[in-house]
Write a protein that holds these residues in place. Structure first.
Motif, mmCIF file in Angstrom:
data_model
loop_
_atom_site.group_PDB
_atom_site.id
_atom_site.type_symbol
_atom_site.label_atom_id
_atom_site.label_comp_id
_atom_site.label_asym_id
_atom_site.label_seq_id
_atom_site.Cartn_x
_atom_site.Cartn_y
_atom_site.Cartn_z
ATOM 1 N N SER A 18 48.252 -24.556 59.572
ATOM 2 C CA SER A 18 46.834 -24.342 59.266
ATOM 3 C C SER A 18 46.312 -23.080 59.934
ATOM 4 O O SER A 18 45.584 -22.294 59.315
ATOM 5 N N ASN A 19 46.670 -22.886 61.177
ATOM 6 C CA ASN A 19 46.178 -21.717 61.905
ATOM 7 C C ASN A 19 46.808 -20.421 61.405
ATOM 8 O O ASN A 19 46.124 -19.398 61.317
ATOM 9 N N VAL A 20 48.074 -20.455 61.050
ATOM 10 C CA VAL A 20 48.715 -19.263 60.480
ATOM 11 C C VAL A 20 48.075 -18.918 59.136
ATOM 12 O O VAL A 20 47.733 -17.755 58.865
ATOM 13 N N LEU A 21 47.895 -19.916 58.276
ATOM 14 C CA LEU A 21 47.268 -19.676 56.974
ATOM 15 C C LEU A 21 45.831 -19.177 57.124
ATOM 16 O O LEU A 21 45.387 -18.312 56.364
ATOM 17 N N ALA A 22 45.120 -19.698 58.096
ATOM 18 C CA ALA A 22 43.744 -19.268 58.317
ATOM 19 C C ALA A 22 43.696 -17.803 58.751
ATOM 20 O O ALA A 22 42.847 -17.036 58.275
ATOM 21 N N LEU A 23 44.608 -17.399 59.623
ATOM 22 C CA LEU A 23 44.664 -15.991 60.023
ATOM 23 C C LEU A 23 45.055 -15.104 58.844
ATOM 24 O O LEU A 23 44.495 -14.019 58.653
ATOM 25 N N LEU A 24 45.998 -15.581 58.048
ATOM 26 C CA LEU A 24 46.394 -14.823 56.857
ATOM 27 C C LEU A 24 45.248 -14.721 55.850
ATOM 28 O O LEU A 24 45.159 -13.739 55.109
ATOM 29 N N SER A 25 44.376 -15.727 55.831
ATOM 30 C CA SER A 25 43.239 -15.681 54.902
ATOM 31 C C SER A 25 42.283 -14.547 55.262
ATOM 32 O O SER A 25 41.662 -13.965 54.372
ATOM 33 N N TRP A 115 29.151 -19.150 51.704
ATOM 34 C CA TRP A 115 28.311 -19.577 52.819
ATOM 35 C C TRP A 115 28.488 -21.069 53.102
ATOM 36 O O TRP A 115 28.478 -21.496 54.256
ATOM 37 N N GLY A 116 28.663 -21.857 52.047
ATOM 38 C CA GLY A 116 28.952 -23.282 52.250
ATOM 39 C C GLY A 116 30.244 -23.465 53.022
ATOM 40 O O GLY A 116 30.332 -24.306 53.922
ATOM 41 N N GLY A 117 31.256 -22.670 52.695
ATOM 42 C CA GLY A 117 32.525 -22.730 53.419
ATOM 43 C C GLY A 117 32.389 -22.270 54.862
ATOM 44 O O GLY A 117 32.999 -22.847 55.765
ATOM 45 N N VAL A 118 31.585 -21.238 55.085
ATOM 46 C CA VAL A 118 31.341 -20.756 56.454
ATOM 47 C C VAL A 118 30.674 -21.859 57.268
ATOM 48 O O VAL A 118 31.100 -22.178 58.391
ATOM 49 N N ILE A 119 29.635 -22.456 56.715
ATOM 50 C CA ILE A 119 28.912 -23.533 57.411
ATOM 51 C C ILE A 119 29.846 -24.713 57.674
ATOM 52 O O ILE A 119 29.855 -25.280 58.766
ATOM 53 N N PHE A 120 30.646 -25.062 56.671
ATOM 54 C CA PHE A 120 31.601 -26.160 56.848
ATOM 55 C C PHE A 120 32.574 -25.847 57.984
ATOM 56 O O PHE A 120 32.817 -26.682 58.860
ATOM 57 N N GLY A 121 33.140 -24.648 57.976
ATOM 58 C CA GLY A 121 34.096 -24.262 59.019
ATOM 59 C C GLY A 121 33.493 -24.328 60.411
ATOM 60 O O GLY A 121 34.123 -24.814 61.356
ATOM 61 N N LEU A 122 32.261 -23.846 60.538
ATOM 62 C CA LEU A 122 31.582 -23.889 61.837
ATOM 63 C C LEU A 122 31.224 -25.320 62.234
ATOM 64 O O LEU A 122 31.309 -25.696 63.404
ATOM 65 N N ALA A 123 30.830 -26.127 61.258
ATOM 66 C CA ALA A 123 30.404 -27.509 61.533
ATOM 67 C C ALA A 123 31.556 -28.394 61.979
ATOM 68 O O ALA A 123 31.361 -29.304 62.783
ATOM 69 N N VAL A 124 32.771 -28.168 61.451
ATOM 70 C CA VAL A 124 33.893 -29.033 61.830
ATOM 71 C C VAL A 124 34.672 -28.493 63.022
ATOM 72 O O VAL A 124 35.506 -29.216 63.583
ATOM 73 N N LEU A 127 35.196 -30.582 66.120
ATOM 74 C CA LEU A 127 36.101 -31.742 66.046
ATOM 75 C C LEU A 127 37.418 -31.471 66.764
ATOM 76 O O LEU A 127 38.207 -32.384 66.977
ATOM 77 N N GLY A 128 37.666 -30.225 67.095
ATOM 78 C CA GLY A 128 38.838 -29.876 67.898
ATOM 79 C C GLY A 128 40.134 -29.819 67.113
ATOM 80 O O GLY A 128 40.160 -29.461 65.942
ATOM 81 N N THR A 129 41.206 -30.213 67.765
ATOM 82 C CA THR A 129 42.539 -30.039 67.179
ATOM 83 C C THR A 129 42.761 -30.886 65.929
ATOM 84 O O THR A 129 43.548 -30.500 65.076
ATOM 85 N N TYR A 130 42.086 -32.018 65.789
ATOM 86 C CA TYR A 130 42.259 -32.811 64.565
ATOM 87 C C TYR A 130 41.682 -32.093 63.351
ATOM 88 O O TYR A 130 42.031 -32.417 62.216
ATOM 89 N N ALA A 131 40.812 -31.106 63.575
ATOM 90 C CA ALA A 131 40.295 -30.267 62.500
ATOM 91 C C ALA A 131 40.977 -28.896 62.521
ATOM 92 O O ALA A 131 40.489 -27.948 61.930
ATOM 93 N N ALA A 132 42.099 -28.808 63.234
ATOM 94 C CA ALA A 132 42.918 -27.589 63.331
ATOM 95 C C ALA A 132 42.191 -26.430 64.008
ATOM 96 O O ALA A 132 42.486 -25.273 63.736
ATOM 97 N N PHE A 133 41.249 -26.720 64.888
ATOM 98 C CA PHE A 133 40.561 -25.655 65.617
ATOM 99 C C PHE A 133 41.588 -24.749 66.286
ATOM 100 O O PHE A 133 42.546 -25.247 66.857
ATOM 101 N N PRO A 134 41.470 -23.444 66.161
ATOM 102 C CA PRO A 134 40.383 -22.595 65.657
ATOM 103 C C PRO A 134 40.545 -22.149 64.208
ATOM 104 O O PRO A 134 39.894 -21.198 63.781
ATOM 105 N N ALA A 135 41.391 -22.806 63.443
ATOM 106 C CA ALA A 135 41.618 -22.406 62.046
ATOM 107 C C ALA A 135 40.322 -22.367 61.255
ATOM 108 O O ALA A 135 40.117 -21.452 60.444
ATOM 109 N N THR A 136 39.434 -23.321 61.490
ATOM 110 C CA THR A 136 38.199 -23.358 60.707
ATOM 111 C C THR A 136 37.316 -22.142 60.997
ATOM 112 O O THR A 136 36.599 -21.684 60.114
#
Length: 173
Positions: A18-25, A115-124, A127-136
């Motif tokens: 998740s974190n690798v894909l998020a950085l690649l995004s 913007w909905g995705g940005v808000i979602f990423g910041l909101a979750v 939740l920490g590692t179960y939400a793959a932080f810092p991927a969000t």
């Protein structure tokens, strides 16, 4: 996650992936925006399906997120959230579906979806590692870049179609 059928090994692999894909995004948002948009279409589409299924079949599993959440979120998850898990998660799933659809579109609807995705990423994120932080957070950055730089085309359009230039001046004697 006590209610989950997944092993700890699965979570380690999923967390790293998740974190690798998020950085690649983020990179894709700059270099290959259509690829980034396709990624978010698939990610939010899958999240919509997954969360709506889980909300109906095993809503109590969402209380496991309290294990890695910040204290404020933990109190909410183990308190008031218990009575509204299914409708709340179904609402979130609908929003995730709308974000996924917006990745196909352009203009204002695309920007709203980002913007909905940005808000979602910041909101979750809390939740920490179960939400793959810092991927969000990384995904929120990528979505911000997309809505700033790549909002004027539909997903299936590779680039602006420009008119062929007239070479009449160069062909005259």
């Amino acid at each position: 996650m006590d209610h989950s059928p997944f092993t700890p090994y699965f979570f380690v692999v999923a967390y790293i992936t998740s974190n690798v894909l998020a950085l690649l995004s983020i990179l894709a948002a700059f270099k290959a925006p259509n690829l980034a948009r396709l990624f978010f279409l698939l990610l939010f589409g899958w999240a919509c399906w997954f969360n709506s299924s889980m909300a109906v079949d095993t809503p109590w599993a969402y209380q496991d997120y309290a294990d890695t959440a910040i204290p404020l979120y933990k109190r909410f998850i183990l308190g008031a959230f218990e009575a509204i898990i299914t409708p709340m998660v179904l609402f979130i799933a609908v929003c995730q579906g709308l974000i996924a659809i917006s990745m196909l579109l352009k203009g204002k609807i695309f920007r709203i979806g980002c913007w909905g995705g940005v808000i979602f990423g910041l909101a979750v994120a809390p939740l920490g590692t179960y939400a793959a932080f810092p991927a969000t957070l990384s995904m929120a950055i990528a979505l911000y870049v997309l809505q700033q730089r790549h909002n004027n085309l539909f997903l299936w359009v590779l680039r602006h179609r420009s008119r062929p230039s007239s070479n009449l001046a160069s062909t005259s004697p």
